[in-house]
Design a protein around this motif. Structure first.
Motif, PDB file in Angstrom:
ATOM      1  N   VAL A 262      12.979  17.681   8.257  1.00 53.93           N
ATOM      2  CA  VAL A 262      12.214  17.061   7.413  1.00 53.93           C
ATOM      3  C   VAL A 262      11.707  15.809   7.869  1.00 53.93           C
ATOM      4  CG1 VAL A 262      11.665  16.504   4.760  1.00 53.93           C
ATOM      5  CG2 VAL A 262      13.462  18.336   5.430  1.00 53.93           C
ATOM      6  N   THR A 263      10.496  15.833   8.151  1.00 52.52           N
ATOM      7  CA  THR A 263       9.885  14.488   8.971  1.00 52.52           C
ATOM      8  C   THR A 263       8.673  14.138   8.509  1.00 52.52           C
ATOM      9  OG1 THR A 263       9.809  13.397  10.999  1.00 52.52           O
ATOM     10  CG2 THR A 263       9.040  15.796  10.874  1.00 52.52           C
ATOM     11  N   CYS A 264       8.056  12.826   8.899  1.00 54.94           N
ATOM     12  CA  CYS A 264       6.788  12.415   8.823  1.00 54.94           C
ATOM     13  C   CYS A 264       6.165  12.294   9.794  1.00 54.94           C
ATOM     14  CB  CYS A 264       7.163  11.205   8.064  1.00 54.94           C
ATOM     15  SG  CYS A 264       8.148  10.901   6.473  1.00 54.94           S
ATOM     16  N   ASN A 265       6.459  12.614  11.083  1.00 50.10           N
ATOM     17  CA  ASN A 265       5.785  12.288  12.437  1.00 50.10           C
ATOM     18  C   ASN A 265       5.946  13.372  13.057  1.00 50.10           C
ATOM     19  OD1 ASN A 265       4.909  10.999  14.554  1.00 50.10           O
ATOM     20  ND2 ASN A 265       7.072  10.056  15.361  1.00 50.10           N
ATOM     21  N   PRO A 266       4.606  13.956  13.508  1.00 54.06           N
ATOM     22  CA  PRO A 266       4.489  15.074  14.339  1.00 54.06           C
ATOM     23  C   PRO A 266       4.495  14.908  15.743  1.00 54.06           C
ATOM     24  CG  PRO A 266       2.315  14.371  13.415  1.00 54.06           C
ATOM     25  CD  PRO A 266       3.365  13.488  12.569  1.00 54.06           C
ATOM     26  N   GLU A 267       4.437  13.661  15.898  1.00 54.11           N
ATOM     27  CA  GLU A 267       4.653  13.220  17.360  1.00 54.11           C
ATOM     28  C   GLU A 267       6.244  12.749  17.557  1.00 54.11           C
ATOM     29  OE1 GLU A 267       2.223  13.335  19.377  1.00 54.11           O
ATOM     30  OE2 GLU A 267       0.918  13.845  17.509  1.00 54.11           O
TER      31      GLU A 267
ATOM     32  N   ALA B 142       2.630   9.154   4.677  1.00 54.66           N
ATOM     33  CA  ALA B 142       4.033   9.291   4.355  1.00 54.66           C
ATOM     34  C   ALA B 142       4.930   8.607   5.524  1.00 54.66           C
ATOM     35  CB  ALA B 142       4.828  10.612   4.000  1.00 54.66           C
ATOM     36  N   ASN B 143       4.241   8.633   6.629  1.00 54.18           N
ATOM     37  CA  ASN B 143       4.830   8.107   7.879  1.00 54.18           C
ATOM     38  C   ASN B 143       4.410   6.743   7.800  1.00 54.18           C
ATOM     39  OD1 ASN B 143       6.034   7.619  10.379  1.00 54.18           O
ATOM     40  ND2 ASN B 143       4.500   8.647  11.628  1.00 54.18           N
ATOM     41  N   ASP B 144       5.397   5.704   7.168  1.00 52.75           N
ATOM     42  CA  ASP B 144       5.293   4.397   6.704  1.00 52.75           C
ATOM     43  C   ASP B 144       4.953   3.576   8.040  1.00 52.75           C
ATOM     44  OD1 ASP B 144       5.620   4.816   3.904  1.00 52.75           O
ATOM     45  OD2 ASP B 144       7.873   4.945   4.482  1.00 52.75           O
ATOM     46  N   GLU B 145       4.012   2.672   8.050  1.00 55.02           N
ATOM     47  CA  GLU B 145       3.712   1.748   9.046  1.00 55.02           C
ATOM     48  C   GLU B 145       4.491   0.520   8.761  1.00 55.02           C
ATOM     49  OE1 GLU B 145      -0.161   0.831   9.393  1.00 55.02           O
ATOM     50  OE2 GLU B 145      -0.841   2.813   9.514  1.00 55.02           O
ATOM     51  N   GLY B 146       5.010   0.334   7.600  1.00 52.77           N
ATOM     52  CA  GLY B 146       5.752  -1.089   7.183  1.00 52.77           C
ATOM     53  C   GLY B 146       7.084  -0.831   7.616  1.00 52.77           C
ATOM     54  N   PHE B 147       8.086  -1.912   7.768  1.00 53.58           N
ATOM     55  CA  PHE B 147       9.273  -1.990   8.099  1.00 53.58           C
ATOM     56  C   PHE B 147      10.168  -0.904   7.222  1.00 53.58           C
ATOM     57  CE2 PHE B 147      13.825  -3.060   7.794  1.00 53.58           C
ATOM     58  CZ  PHE B 147      14.082  -3.420   9.094  1.00 53.58           C
ATOM     59  N   ALA B 148      10.117  -0.989   5.901  1.00 59.45           N
ATOM     60  CA  ALA B 148      11.062  -0.433   4.998  1.00 59.45           C
ATOM     61  C   ALA B 148      10.479   1.103   4.653  1.00 59.45           C
ATOM     62  CB  ALA B 148      11.182  -1.186   3.788  1.00 59.45           C
ATOM     63  N   MET B 149      11.296   1.935   4.614  1.00 58.42           N
ATOM     64  CA  MET B 149      10.982   3.181   4.112  1.00 58.42           C
ATOM     65  C   MET B 149      10.675   3.269   2.928  1.00 58.42           C
ATOM     66  SD  MET B 149      13.464   5.718   6.279  1.00 58.42           S
ATOM     67  CE  MET B 149      12.945   7.076   5.560  1.00 58.42           C
TER      68      MET B 149
ATOM     69  N   ARG C  86       0.758  -1.257   0.028  1.00 58.84           N
ATOM     70  CA  ARG C  86      -0.089   0.108  -0.009  1.00 58.84           C
ATOM     71  C   ARG C  86       0.807   1.102  -0.107  1.00 58.84           C
ATOM     72  NH1 ARG C  86      -2.302  -0.729   4.585  1.00 58.84           N
ATOM     73  NH2 ARG C  86      -1.142   0.868   5.653  1.00 58.84           N
ATOM     74  N   GLU C  87       1.767   1.263   0.877  1.00 53.17           N
ATOM     75  CA  GLU C  87       2.677   2.367   0.992  1.00 53.17           C
ATOM     76  C   GLU C  87       3.523   2.557  -0.475  1.00 53.17           C
ATOM     77  OE1 GLU C  87       2.825   1.973   5.763  1.00 53.17           O
ATOM     78  OE2 GLU C  87       4.490   1.325   4.483  1.00 53.17           O
ATOM     79  N   ILE C  88       3.881   1.443  -1.043  1.00 56.49           N
ATOM     80  CA  ILE C  88       4.506   1.606  -2.292  1.00 56.49           C
ATOM     81  C   ILE C  88       3.714   2.408  -3.682  1.00 56.49           C
ATOM     82  CG2 ILE C  88       5.600   0.570  -4.361  1.00 56.49           C
ATOM     83  CD1 ILE C  88       6.703  -1.463  -2.369  1.00 56.49           C
ATOM     84  N   PHE C  89       2.336   1.845  -3.293  1.00 52.02           N
ATOM     85  CA  PHE C  89       1.317   2.297  -4.544  1.00 52.02           C
ATOM     86  C   PHE C  89       0.846   3.661  -4.166  1.00 52.02           C
ATOM     87  CE2 PHE C  89       1.970  -1.904  -5.740  1.00 52.02           C
ATOM     88  CZ  PHE C  89       1.408  -1.806  -7.313  1.00 52.02           C
ATOM     89  N   GLN C  90       0.782   4.084  -3.061  1.00 49.30           N
ATOM     90  CA  GLN C  90       0.175   5.399  -2.629  1.00 49.30           C
ATOM     91  C   GLN C  90       0.936   6.456  -3.063  1.00 49.30           C
ATOM     92  OE1 GLN C  90      -0.283   5.557   1.587  1.00 49.30           O
ATOM     93  NE2 GLN C  90       1.842   5.899   2.094  1.00 49.30           N
ATOM     94  N   GLN C  91       2.505   6.208  -3.399  1.00 49.69           N
ATOM     95  CA  GLN C  91       3.195   7.520  -3.689  1.00 49.69           C
ATOM     96  C   GLN C  91       2.820   8.463  -4.484  1.00 49.69           C
ATOM     97  OE1 GLN C  91       7.712   5.785  -2.606  1.00 49.69           O
ATOM     98  NE2 GLN C  91       6.597   4.325  -3.680  1.00 49.69           N
ATOM     99  N   PRO C  92       2.293   8.161  -5.774  1.00 47.59           N
ATOM    100  CA  PRO C  92       1.848   9.043  -6.763  1.00 47.59           C
ATOM    101  C   PRO C  92       0.871  10.142  -6.056  1.00 47.59           C
ATOM    102  CG  PRO C  92       1.971   7.208  -7.855  1.00 47.59           C
ATOM    103  CD  PRO C  92       2.294   6.824  -6.486  1.00 47.59           C
TER     104      PRO C  92
END
Length: 390
Positions: free
Chosen positions: A143-148, A170-177, A23-29
């Protein structure tokens, strides 16, 4: 959102521990378009912070992060050096934390650009603190993906810091960035490159990524089914940093099941070529710079002769000239962009390859290391106090 040409249905991906990563790969566009809109909307605010700094010829820019976040800096540094006509260095946080007085040996005004998916890894915060300790004047672009995250909390609203927060997804839940890496790289280029960027770049890159996602899943699956034990990624300039990130993606997602290596097109002949054997897949990124591209084509042809045509893949935006009968994964409509921008749809190819290899090996891409041997956010790092300089 996951294209049917990928070869696995959503239920199959979920059952095999790959749904988040896919899902995180395909959501990039979608996310890249949002990053582009945000860059335009925030241009005045960002310029108010950055323009006075960039007007100073003595300013040094340091791009930093750990792992994949560090490779964002390696991709951007050559292009930003050329565009801004000033010193831009990519220095991992892991180097800064272990050797801060060497990394900041010159006490000159510095803009430290920190890439961090979570902002909670021990080195992320420590690198900013050590810069403050070693330098008389340092400014921060976070430059970050996590407001926490700790990095976000420490730098939001402070006078010498500007924070670029990536879209929620953009704050990936999967292992790989994956989407975290590309969004941070794109946002930084759009923010720092100035006149080199047109407002439509993010949308053009998104269209190219959609092309990759729609057409290259099956080819990536075919490569994965061949049983390669080794893979080598090569590139020049900004694409050398991309080669490094691509090799890491394959190594991570396969949980070490495929030994991966990276190098520059010219550097590979100087010893590292020894990694080649009968189980090696070689992937060569082709630069958009006509001069540089000649060296990429040379090494691709040399690899074709040593490994065989079917075991070498060229990936780039140009035409087939100089590629003989090599397999070319061609990216349409981007032969006029700088390599740092081209790297974004190119890395989607590497992400698809890594995901397919992981599945072919029976791994669980969302968590390739269920034992906890390697973690999504690095653990176990002790940050030691830096003693006063003698």
């Amino acid at each position: 959102m996951i294209n049917t040409s990928f070869g696995y249905t959503l239920p199959e991906l979920s059952e095999r521990g790959a749904e988040q990563t896919a899902r995180e790969i395909f959501q990039q566009p979608v996310l890249w378009r949002e990053v582009g809109r945000t860059a335009v909307a925030d241009r005045a605010t960002n310029s108010a912070f950055l323009d006075p700094l960039l007007a100073r010829p003595e300013l040094r820019i340091v791009l930093t992060g750990a792992g994949t976040s560090a490779f964002a800096g390696e991709i951007l540094a050559p292009a930003l050096t050329r565009q801004l006509r000033r010193r831009v260095d990519a220095v991992p946080t892991t180097d800064i934390v272990s050797n801060p007085r060497e990394c900041f040996a010159e006490d000159r005004p510095t803009l430290l650009v920190s890439f961090a998916r979570s902002g909670d890894s021990p080195e992320s915060v420590a690198a900013t603190e050590l810069a403050e300790q070693c330098l008389t004047e340092v400014h921060h672009l976070v430059v970050t993906c996590n407001p926490e995250g700790e990095l976000y909390r420490r730098h939001t609203g402070t006078a010498r810091s500007l924070v670029l927060l990536m879209p929620d997804g953009a704050n990936d839940e999967g292992f790989a960035m994956t989407s975290s890496f590309t969004c941070m790289t794109l946002a930084t280029w759009l923010t720092l490159a100035g006149s080199a960027v047109d407002d439509g770049l993010a949308a053009r890159l998104a269209v190219a990524a959609e092309q990759v996602l729609a057409t290259r899943g099956a080819a990536a699956g075919e490569l994965a089914r061949r049983g390669y034990g080794r893979a080598v990624y090569l590139g020049s300039g900004s694409l050398a940093g991309l080669a490094r990130e691509s090799a890491l993606k394959l190594l991570e997602l396969s949980a070490g099941g495929v030994v991966s290596y990276f190098d520059s097109a010219l550097g590979f002949r100087h010893g590292p070529k020894a990694v080649l054997d009968g189980s090696t897949l070689a992937l060569v990124y082709l630069s958009n710079d006509p001069y540089t591209r000649q060296y990429d084509l040379d090494i691709a042809d040399e690899l074709r002769r040593s490994l065989g045509t079917g075991n070498v893949v060229a990936i780039g935006a140009g035409d087939r000239d100089g590629l003989a009968d090599l397999d070319l994964w061609q990216i349409d409509g981007l032969d006029d962009v700088v390599d740092a921008a081209l790297a974004l749809p190119l890395v989607v190819c590497a992400q698809l390859i890594g995901l397919h290899f992981s599945l072919a090996l029976g791994r669980t891409p969302d968590n390739p290391f269920p034992s906890g041997a390697v973690n999504r956010v690095v653990e176990g790092v002790t940050i030691h106090a830096l003693p006063p300089q003698l």
